[in-house]
Design an enzyme around this catalytic site. Structure first.
Site, PDB file in Angstrom:
ATOM      1  N   HIS A  60       0.853  -1.202   0.000  1.00 33.63           N
ATOM      2  CA  HIS A  60       0.000   0.000   0.000  1.00 33.63           C
ATOM      3  C   HIS A  60       0.877   1.236   0.000  1.00 33.63           C
ATOM      4  CE1 HIS A  60       0.755  -0.457   4.290  1.00 33.63           C
ATOM      5  NE2 HIS A  60       0.253   0.748   4.528  1.00 33.63           N
ATOM      6  N   HIS A  62       1.503   3.956   1.905  1.00 35.30           N
ATOM      7  CA  HIS A  62       2.060   4.766   3.000  1.00 35.30           C
ATOM      8  C   HIS A  62       3.588   4.861   2.925  1.00 35.30           C
ATOM      9  CE1 HIS A  62      -1.834   4.184   5.511  1.00 35.30           C
ATOM     10  NE2 HIS A  62      -1.905   5.231   4.712  1.00 35.30           N
ATOM     11  N   ASP A  64       6.010   4.814   5.013  1.00 37.14           N
ATOM     12  CA  ASP A  64       6.891   3.864   5.708  1.00 37.14           C
ATOM     13  C   ASP A  64       6.908   2.497   5.021  1.00 37.14           C
ATOM     14  OD1 ASP A  64       4.188   3.612   6.636  1.00 37.14           O
ATOM     15  OD2 ASP A  64       4.875   2.477   8.381  1.00 37.14           O
ATOM     16  N   HIS A  65       6.208   2.386   3.895  1.00 35.59           N
ATOM     17  CA  HIS A  65       6.219   1.146   3.107  1.00 35.59           C
ATOM     18  C   HIS A  65       6.861   1.334   1.722  1.00 35.59           C
ATOM     19  CE1 HIS A  65       3.520  -1.168   5.856  1.00 35.59           C
ATOM     20  NE2 HIS A  65       3.369   0.073   6.285  1.00 35.59           N
ATOM     21  N   HIS A 118      -7.446  -0.470   5.454  1.00 30.51           N
ATOM     22  CA  HIS A 118      -6.389   0.429   5.944  1.00 30.51           C
ATOM     23  C   HIS A 118      -6.159   1.533   4.912  1.00 30.51           C
ATOM     24  CE1 HIS A 118      -2.723   1.591   8.045  1.00 30.51           C
ATOM     25  NE2 HIS A 118      -2.031   1.447   6.929  1.00 30.51           N
ATOM     26  N   ASP A 139      -0.241  -3.643   6.371  1.00 28.53           N
ATOM     27  CA  ASP A 139      -0.877  -3.099   7.580  1.00 28.53           C
ATOM     28  C   ASP A 139      -2.342  -3.518   7.680  1.00 28.53           C
ATOM     29  OD1 ASP A 139       1.504  -1.873   8.132  1.00 28.53           O
ATOM     30  OD2 ASP A 139       0.820   0.168   7.728  1.00 28.53           O
ATOM     31  N   HIS A 177       4.510  -4.461  11.040  1.00 31.53           N
ATOM     32  CA  HIS A 177       4.856  -3.741  12.269  1.00 31.53           C
ATOM     33  C   HIS A 177       4.936  -4.683  13.462  1.00 31.53           C
ATOM     34  CE1 HIS A 177       4.479   0.487  10.907  1.00 31.53           C
ATOM     35  NE2 HIS A 177       3.554   0.011  10.089  1.00 31.53           N
TER      36      HIS A 177
HETATM   37 ZN    ZN Z   1       0.008   1.827   6.419  1.00 26.13          ZN
END
Ligand code: ZN
Length: 266
Positions: A60, A62, A64-65, A118, A139, A177
């Protein structure tokens, strides 16, 4: 004709930021990275293990990905597999549910599942051609928890989680995570009588105390201990009603939504 011997595939855990895990699938020579939020630890690992990057896989959009994608592409000319509908411009091989593809050079077939909630276009990858299946779920599903609903509805997320829960029980769950202990504290608050949950709290607390990840877990363990896969359990419904967060006789999706809301403020 002889069958080529496939090298053994393995997964390396790459901790990043506060609590992210980036995953590297490799055969001792080639590697694919899942959700590289940061390029530096991936580059360091590839060079330490003398691995050649052959693919980037994204779940996805985001940061941090995907944050490490430009830096990785600057060094490695590789395809970027990712969701068709999650607004990631770097994706060169857009995917959606029903797609199956082979990770370049690794000979690993992955099936794609749509798991919105998410984010609206979140996907998950399932490797089912191995002795034990692997799930890369970003996530969506976490150890004893699930992702927040930033873009999707409770209905979508509940359906996405049900899809993942239906995978074989021994499927290894590689989420993105390390939230397990905090999730387990919430799980115990809503289902205090669950003995499997107490056992998991002991086992995972010991892992964290020893500096080890609690991930991967398994789908079987999540089914037994993850409240978001157990919304129909009497004790969970009772806890929600007692807390004034749910009316008696609520529909399953309302139970899920109430549970997710409670976790947000727990
Ligand atoms: Zn995320």
């Amino acid at each position: 004709m002889t069958t080529p011997i496939r090298r053994q595939l393995a997964i390396l855990t790459v901790p990043a930021f506060n609590d992210n895990y980036l995953w590297v699938i490799h055969d001792g020579e080639h590697a694919a990275v899942v959700d590289p939020g940061d390029a530096a630890p991936i580059q360091a690992l590839l060079s330490a293990h003398k691995l050649r990057l052959t693919a980037i896989l994204l779940t996805h959009h985001h940061a941090d990905h995907i944050g490490g994608v430009p830096a990785l592409l600057a060094q490695w000319q590789v395809p970027v597999f990712g969701p068709r509908n999650d607004g990631i411009t770097a994706v060169t091989a857009p995917l959606a549910e029903g797609d199956r593809f082979e990770v370049p050079a690794l000979g690993l077939a992955l099936d794609v599942l749509d798991v919105p909630g998410h984010t609206r276009g979140h996907i998950a990858y399932v490797a089912s051609s191995l002795d034990t299946s692997w799930l890369f779920c970003g996530d969506t599903l976490f150890g004893a928890g699930c992702g927040r609903l930033f873009e999707g509805t409770p209905q979508q997320m509940a359906a996405s989680l049900a899809k993942l829960a239906a995978l074989p029980g021994d499927t290894q769950v590689y989420c993105a995570h390390e939230y397990t202990l905090s999730n387990l504290r919430f799980a115990q608050a809503v289902e205090p009588g669950n003995a499997a949950l107490a056992a998991r709290m002991d086992a995972d607390s010991a892992k964290r105390a020893a500096g080890q990840p609690t991930i991967p877990s398994t789908i079987g363990l999540e089914r037994a201990t993850n409240p978001f896969l157990r919304c129909g359990e009497k004790e969970i419904v009772h806890s929600l009603v007692q807390a004034g967060r749910l009316a008696q006789g609520a529909a399953p999706v309302e139970i899920f939504a109430a549970l997710r809301e409670w976790k947000n403020t727990f």
